[in-house]
Enzyme design. Structure first.
Site, short mmCIF file in Angstrom:
data_model
loop_
_atom_site.label_atom_id
_atom_site.label_comp_id
_atom_site.label_asym_id
_atom_site.label_seq_id
_atom_site.Cartn_x
_atom_site.Cartn_y
_atom_site.Cartn_z
N CYS A 143 1.48 33.24 9.38
CA CYS A 143 1.94 33.88 10.60
C CYS A 143 2.48 32.82 11.57
O CYS A 143 2.00 32.67 12.70
CB CYS A 143 0.80 34.64 11.26
SG CYS A 143 0.07 35.86 10.16
N GLU A 144 3.40 32.04 11.08
CA GLU A 144 4.07 31.00 11.87
C GLU A 144 5.52 31.00 11.41
O GLU A 144 5.77 30.88 10.21
CB GLU A 144 3.47 29.61 11.57
CG GLU A 144 2.08 29.37 12.08
CD GLU A 144 2.01 29.17 13.58
OE1 GLU A 144 3.08 28.95 14.20
OE2 GLU A 144 0.90 29.26 14.12
N ARG A 167 3.93 7.19 -1.12
CA ARG A 167 5.08 8.07 -1.32
C ARG A 167 5.97 7.70 -2.52
O ARG A 167 6.24 8.56 -3.36
CB ARG A 167 5.90 8.11 -0.02
CG ARG A 167 7.01 9.15 0.02
CD ARG A 167 7.86 9.00 1.28
NE ARG A 167 7.04 8.81 2.47
CZ ARG A 167 6.57 9.78 3.24
NH1 ARG A 167 6.86 11.03 2.96
NH2 ARG A 167 5.83 9.51 4.29
N GLU A 172 0.86 -1.19 0.00
CA GLU A 172 0.00 0.00 0.00
C GLU A 172 0.89 1.23 0.00
O GLU A 172 0.83 2.04 0.92
CB GLU A 172 -0.86 0.11 1.26
CG GLU A 172 -1.40 -1.13 1.80
CD GLU A 172 -2.09 -0.92 3.15
OE1 GLU A 172 -3.11 -1.57 3.31
OE2 GLU A 172 -1.64 -0.15 4.02
C1 LIG Z 1 0.06 6.25 5.16
C2 LIG Z 1 -0.23 4.82 4.94
C3 LIG Z 1 0.21 4.18 3.78
C4 LIG Z 1 1.08 4.86 2.75
O1 LIG Z 1 2.29 5.25 3.24
P1 LIG Z 1 3.42 5.84 2.25
O2 LIG Z 1 4.51 6.27 3.15
O3 LIG Z 1 2.80 6.98 1.51
O4 LIG Z 1 3.78 4.75 1.31
C5 LIG Z 1 -0.16 2.87 3.59
N1 LIG Z 1 -0.93 2.22 4.48
C6 LIG Z 1 -1.38 2.79 5.61
C7 LIG Z 1 -2.22 2.01 6.54
C8 LIG Z 1 -1.04 4.11 5.88
O5 LIG Z 1 -1.47 4.69 7.01
#
Ligand SMILES: *Cc1c(COP(=O)(O)O)cnc(C)c1O
Length: 422
Positions: free
Chosen positions: A343-344, A277, A274
């Site tokens: 404003c940070e 990134r 999954e």
């Molecule tokens: C955020 C997340 C991802 C994706 O993470 P990446 O770093 O974008 O690959 C996959 N699975 C779950 C459960 C997540 O919370």
């Protein structure tokens, strides 16, 4: 890492004349090529699927591209489920990995036929009640290995401090109970890293998951049919870092699969990822223009984007490479803080960064912004978020999300009631 950018200076300048900065730019051909690298690397398994983490870049055009390359979607909320549905990703192409989940979201996930991945043992009864007394045909559980997984990881932390998943004894009890309740198909999931660049980390995680699958088989009489190893594959945000060699990762996981899964008679077990990134991250850029130069105790370049468009540097101190369009070969003779207008004081894209001399009007390219970029934006200080432009594989441009307007910002307010309000 060369920090590729697909447009010449004059192409970017004319794009920015057509679409005012700031905006996000994504490269379709590069995204497709990276997804194919995933599938190519994992083709040594009998079954493999990448469920793109929708939260990383929740745009229907991107999801459609990924769908056409064979990806599913990994969702964790109702709007993400609906976004997948509208982009043509339904049924078992959706992995619903959520925690602290409202009942209505389980109902929608089940309506779409998504694979539901439960985050806690109490969610078995919660899900059953939400669905009117029956459990789905297929269930997956998220494993939190706790102290069994050594090392931890900067963003997600140590597993034993993470709120996600079930302990090992809970996992065994959960499969036993669901089997007794008539659930017929089972998966196992874990996600213990974020932005991890060490390729050996992933085989190590696969070993924990495979070993638990064998224990589940022995203790519960349940044959796990798919193993979702989560996301967490990092990208080289900094010069000198290497991208994760997925072919190597796949080969290392395959060794464990052959040693553990095959002899147990669990082959073919589908391997799932999954990742968000690494799929879109390197293929997206935030384009912003220098609108001020300021010289006080430090030299500042004020740009027209802010932390509301890209919060990673301000929130985590994350590093994003910055190049100046047309000045790629000029010496980095200046040291700047590159700041936005919030404003940070943390609203800085770079701190004390060596860059070429920047003039008002220059276009700055903030790299590796294609995942967890626009998606993490917000409206603090009344900031209106940037739009998104897709560079198509044929070289044309398509605006796939317009920039926000003041009307969008006011859309949840009702000013008409003010007249009678005292
Ligand atoms: C955020 C997340 C991802 C994706 O993470 P990446 O770093 O974008 O690959 C996959 N699975 C779950 C459960 C997540 O919370």
């Amino acid at each position: 890492m060369s920090f590729d950018f697909p447009l010449s200076h004059s192409q970017l300048a004319s794009l920015a004349a057509q679409f005012p900065t700031p905006f996000y730019l994504y490269d379709e051909a590069a995204i497709r090529s990276t997804v194919r690298y995933f599938y190519q690397s994992f083709s040594i398994f009998p079954k493999f699927r990448e469920y793109f983490a929708v939260k990383a870049l929740p745009n229907p055009y991107i999801l459609k591209i990924l769908e056409s390359e064979g990806c599913g979607g990994d969702c964790s909320s109702l709007p993400e489920l609906l976004l997948c549905e509208k982009s043509g990703i339904t049924g078992r192409r959706i992995m619903f990995t959520s925690n602290d989940t409202p009942a209505q979201e389980f109902v929608q996930a089940a309506r779409l036929g998504a694979i539901i991945n439960l985050d806690d043992i109490t969610h078995i009864d919660f899900l059953k009640e939400a669905l009117g007394g029956t459990l789905p045909d297929t269930i997956c559980f998220r494993y939190n290995p706790g102290p069994l997984k050594k090392g931890g990881n900067a963003i997600i932390g140590k597993p034993e401090e993470a709120k996600y998943g079930l302990t090992k004894p809970q996992m065994l009890e959960a499969y036993r109970r669901c089997k007794a309740e008539g659930v017929r198909h089972f998966g196992i999931h874990t996600m213990v890293a974020s932005n991890e660049l060490n390729p050996d980390f992933f085989a190590d995680t696969a070993r924990l998951v495979f070993e638990l699958a064998l224990e589940v088989q022995k203790e519960c009489g349940v044959n796990i049919e798919f193993a979702d190893l989560g996301g967490g594959v990092g990208i080289p945000y900094r010069a000198g870092q290497e991208r994760v060699d997925l072919a190597y990762v796949a080969r290392e996981i395959k060794k464990l699969y052959d040693a553990l899964i095959v002899p147990a008679g669990l082959d073919p077990m589908e391997i799932c990822l999954e990742c968000g990134r690494p799929v879109t991250g390197p293929h997206g850029w935030l384009i912003t223009r220098a609108i001020h130069t300021k010289s006080i105790y430090r030299e500042y370049i004020g740009v027209d984007a802010s932390m509301a468009d890209l919060m990673r540097p301000g929130m985590y101190g994350a590093y994003h490479e910055i190049t100046v369009s047309g000045k790629e070969n000029e010496p980095k003779s200046c040291v700047y803080d590159v700041s936005g207008s919030l404003c940070e004081n943390c609203d800085k894209f770079a701190i004390q960064r060596e860059l070429p001399e920047i003039a008002v009007g220059d276009l700055l390219i903030i790299h590796d912004a294609g995942a967890h970029g626009r998606a993490m934006g917000f409206n603090y200080n009344g900031k209106l978020r940037a739009g998104e432009i897709l560079l198509r594989s044929d070289g044309s441009f398509k605006e796939i999300r317009r920039r926000e307007t003041v009307e969008d910002y006011f859309a949840t307010l009702d000013f008409s009631g003010l007249d009678n309000f005292s």
